[in-house]
Scaffold this motif. Structure first.
Motif, PDB file in Angstrom:
ATOM      1  N   HIS A  37      -9.225   1.525   3.580  1.00  0.00           N
ATOM      2  CA  HIS A  37      -9.264   2.852   2.972  1.00  0.00           C
ATOM      3  C   HIS A  37      -7.977   3.583   3.312  1.00  0.00           C
ATOM      4  CE1 HIS A  37     -13.569   2.411   2.092  1.00  0.00           C
ATOM      5  NE2 HIS A  37     -13.585   1.725   3.217  1.00  0.00           N
ATOM      6  N   ARG A  38      -7.579   4.464   2.395  1.00  0.00           N
ATOM      7  CA  ARG A  38      -6.408   5.301   2.630  1.00  0.00           C
ATOM      8  C   ARG A  38      -6.651   6.624   1.931  1.00  0.00           C
ATOM      9  NH1 ARG A  38      -0.798   2.640   1.321  1.00  0.00           N
ATOM     10  NH2 ARG A  38      -1.764   2.505  -0.711  1.00  0.00           N
ATOM     11  N   LYS A  39      -6.359   7.701   2.631  1.00  0.00           N
ATOM     12  CA  LYS A  39      -6.526   9.022   2.022  1.00  0.00           C
ATOM     13  C   LYS A  39      -5.503   9.186   0.914  1.00  0.00           C
ATOM     14  CE  LYS A  39      -8.397  11.262   6.091  1.00  0.00           C
ATOM     15  NZ  LYS A  39      -8.238  12.273   7.117  1.00  0.00           N
ATOM     16  N   GLY A  90      -1.818   9.404   1.482  1.00  0.00           N
ATOM     17  CA  GLY A  90      -1.595   8.968   2.863  1.00  0.00           C
ATOM     18  C   GLY A  90      -0.967   7.595   2.930  1.00  0.00           C
TER      19      GLY A  90
END
Length: 75
Positions: free
Chosen positions: A47-49, A52
């Motif tokens: 996952h990555r914001k 981000g």
């Protein structure tokens, strides 16, 4: 738990529920560059914001991935 789910906090308290790349590399006994490569290739769940740069990894997804992708030698 009787519903078939794993109580990760009970059985794997030393593994954080959310890990960064370094923590996951240590857990898998590899290096951060390998983990990042797996993410880029879509091999491992990450996952990555939005906007981000850093990846995060969820313990339950990593354990599910390890179980479903375990190596089985040719017979």
């Amino acid at each position: 738990m009787s519903d078939g789910t794993i109580d990760y906090d009970r059985w794997y308290p030393e593994v954080p529920a959310v890990m960064d790349t370094k923590q996951l590399a240590e857990l898998l006994n590899t290096n951060e560059q390998i983990v990042r490569g797996w993410v880029r290739e879509g091999i491992i769940p990450a996952h990555r914001k939005p906007g981000g740069r850093k990846f995060t990894f969820l313990r339950h997804e990593i354990f599910d991935w390890l179980i479903s992708n375990r190596y089985e030698p040719d017979q």
